[in-house]
Design a protein around this motif. Structure first.
Motif, PDB file in Angstrom:
ATOM      1  N   THR A 226       0.822  -1.210   0.000  1.00 29.24           N
ATOM      2  CA  THR A 226       0.000   0.000   0.000  1.00 29.24           C
ATOM      3  C   THR A 226       0.859   1.264   0.000  1.00 29.24           C
ATOM      4  N   LEU A 229       1.482   2.082  -3.475  1.00 27.52           N
ATOM      5  CA  LEU A 229       0.281   2.649  -4.094  1.00 27.52           C
ATOM      6  C   LEU A 229       0.092   4.109  -3.711  1.00 27.52           C
ATOM      7  N   PHE A 230       0.219   4.436  -2.412  1.00 27.69           N
ATOM      8  CA  PHE A 230      -0.053   5.830  -2.035  1.00 27.69           C
ATOM      9  C   PHE A 230       1.067   6.765  -2.453  1.00 27.69           C
ATOM     10  N   SER A 233       0.153   7.680  -5.933  1.00 28.32           N
ATOM     11  CA  SER A 233      -0.924   8.670  -5.929  1.00 28.32           C
ATOM     12  C   SER A 233      -0.424  10.035  -5.516  1.00 28.32           C
ATOM     13  N   VAL A 406      -4.607   4.310   1.195  1.00 25.35           N
ATOM     14  CA  VAL A 406      -3.880   5.057   0.168  1.00 25.35           C
ATOM     15  C   VAL A 406      -4.171   6.551   0.279  1.00 25.35           C
ATOM     16  N   ASP A 410      -1.234   9.233   0.961  1.00 26.78           N
ATOM     17  CA  ASP A 410      -0.798  10.259   0.014  1.00 26.78           C
ATOM     18  C   ASP A 410      -1.068  11.665   0.552  1.00 26.78           C
TER      19      ASP A 410
END
Length: 510
Positions: A226, A229-230, A233, A406, A410
């Motif tokens: 994760t 993923l963040f 982003s 996420v 972010d």
């Protein structure tokens, strides 16, 4: 300097937690006992004061002041604005505790209430409303308002230290670096606490749906994935990555809540909301100032003090993020949108999920209390197993937590980048990456050092110094608002005089 100093302190804690988790857990446990015993009252008074300040501002003459110039308009629509602040402010926590907290209080209620009784069920819902209602959102809102006010009306950088510029003391400017460092450290640990809880919840969901074992190794892997993923982003910016994810989150959360409402005990949920709202209003002050000086009980420290410390630790992060997306709104609109609206949404969430869980536990003998004792992260999925379309809802809930994870990650990297680079609105990508890795490192080290208990402990410990910073910010904000209001009134009077002079000059003389 702020980046190096704060990141250095956090890196030290991360290395300590990874290499000697037992030692870190023991030290934090000792600090927790000292702070909870000696400073729990401080958290209670400060957060109640923030609720009072928010209410005073929204109903006062100062509410018409705009966060920005007179011609500034909001950058985001009301829906997108609400989605971003809600996702950043509470997302993971609501999903994790929506079932687990009411059931926990039902089995171990506040002192003086017999466990697993109707009184315990009522107290469970009342305190869930209390812990996720006006108090946390007021903490976020007042800190965000201070940052936004000094940034958009005074032209200062979006920093916590800039919100103390109206302090009347000569030493105030000299502590700006310390103020920012304390804000950064509190933010990093507060966000890491949320990400650690999110990893536990995702692991519980994967276990319920796919049989993935619940273990520290899996949770570390979830954090690693994760984080990638963040960070992806975060580097795309607020107007694209964070906005899109937040809107997606709001839709998923709304659909999940509607599904439970319709498939669960609908009438009981409505009754739960109604009676709990009344109990919350009538017991508001007593709950806000409740301690246990004549009982040997850790309930208040383990729940209320922890939550208040968590909100305080999150307040610079959520505050700066909300400020970043709130230019052009008036103080009144800002507080209504950041305190009262999300509070109502939280009440609805706990009524649906907590009300359904308690109904199942009491009337249908679903073993939710046993599930909470075994693993608090599995409570939501045990409830889904007893409902129609339970597997589908478990999948949706897991995805929801992942997206909240996420979104929080972010948002946090953006805010930490802003704070550590002197208020730069769009920090370099490498700065965001550094903070994303450090946040993930903190979450991993805390989970290895003791799971949820270590996460809670670290939050309370690192929120204490920032509590004093918040008091300085509130005093500075109040002084600045009064000055700005007087100056605006003078400008309006001068404009009216000028218009009258023009009108008199253009009127033909007899």
């Amino acid at each position: 300097m702020q980046l190096v100093f704060s990141a250095g302190i956090i890196l030290f804690v991360v290395i300590w937690g990874v290499t000697a988790p037992a030692s870190l857990g023991e030290v934090f446990s000792q600090l927790l006992g000292t702070i909870s015993t000696n400073f729990g009252w401080l958290y209670l008074w400060v957060v109640l004061a923030l609720v009072s300040v928010a209410a005073l501002l929204v109903f006062s003459r100062y509410g018409d002041l705009k966060l920005g110039g007179e011609d500034d308009e909001p950058e985001f629509s009301l829906v997108s604005w609400f989605a971003m602040l809600f996702a950043a402010g509470m997302g993971i926590g609501l999903v994790f505790w929506g079932v687990a907290e009411p059931i926990s209080h039902f089995g171990a209620p506040p002192p003086g209430i017999t466990p697993q009784t109707p009184e315990a069920a009522n107290a469970a819902m009342r305190y869930s409303f209390f812990h996720w209602g006006l108090h946390p959102w007021a903490a976020y809102s007042v800190v965000a308002l201070a940052i936004a006010f000094f940034s958009f009306r005074r032209g200062n950088p979006a920093l916590v230290s800039a919100a103390t510029e109206a302090l009347p003391w000569s030493w105030a400017p000299k502590i700006s670096v310390l103020v920012n460092v304390l804000a950064i450290i509190a933010t990093a640990f507060g966000v890491a606490a949320s990400l650690g809880i999110g990893a536990l919840q995702i692991n519980g969901g994967l276990n319920a749906v796919f049989g993935v074992p619940v273990s520290a190794g899996v949770q570390v892997g979830i954090i690693v994935v994760t984080t990638v993923l963040f960070l992806g982003s975060a580097v795309t910016g607020v107007s694209r990555g964070i906005k899109w994810l937040s809107n997606t989150n709001l839709c998923l959360a709304g659909l999940l809540m509607l599904s439970v409402f319709l498939l669960g005990p609908t009438v009981a949920i409505i009754d739960t909301f109604t009676t709990t709202l009344g109990a919350y209003a009538s017991e508001f002050v007593r709950m806000s100032l409740r301690t246990t000086p004549f009982r040997d009980s850790g309930w208040v420290g383990g729940w209320t003090v922890f939550y208040w410390a968590w909100w305080i630790a999150w307040s610079p992060f959520v505050g700066l993020f909300i400020a970043r997306v709130s230019r052009g709104r008036t103080i009144r609109e800002f507080i209504l949108g950041t305190v009262f609206a999300p509070t109502l949404a939280g009440f609805l969430w706990f009524s649906v999920f907590g009300g359904t869980a308690l109904h199942m536990q009491i009337w249908e003998a679903v073993p939710l209390a046993d599930a909470v004792k075994a693993d608090v992260a599995t409570a939501l999925f045990v409830m889904f197993d007893a409902m129609p379309m339970g597997t589908l809802m478990s999948v949706v809930a897991t995805v929801l937590v992942l997206v909240f994870f996420v979104t929080s990650g972010d948002s946090a990297t953006l805010v930490l980048g802003i704070m550590s680079t002197g208020g730069r609105e769009d920090p370099k990508a490498y700065v965001k990456i550094i903070w994303g890795l450090l946040i993930a490192g903190i979450a991993i080290s805390l989970l290895l050092a003791g799971g949820v208990q270590a996460v809670q402990t670290a939050t309370i410990v690192f929120a204490l110094p920032f509590t004093l910073v918040i008091l300085l910010m509130v005093y500075s904000l109040w002084r600045a608002i009064r000055i700005e209001w007087r100056e605006e009134q003078q400008r309006e009077r001068a404009l009216r005089r000028r218009l009258r002079e023009i009108a008199d000059a253009s009127t033909p003389k007899p």
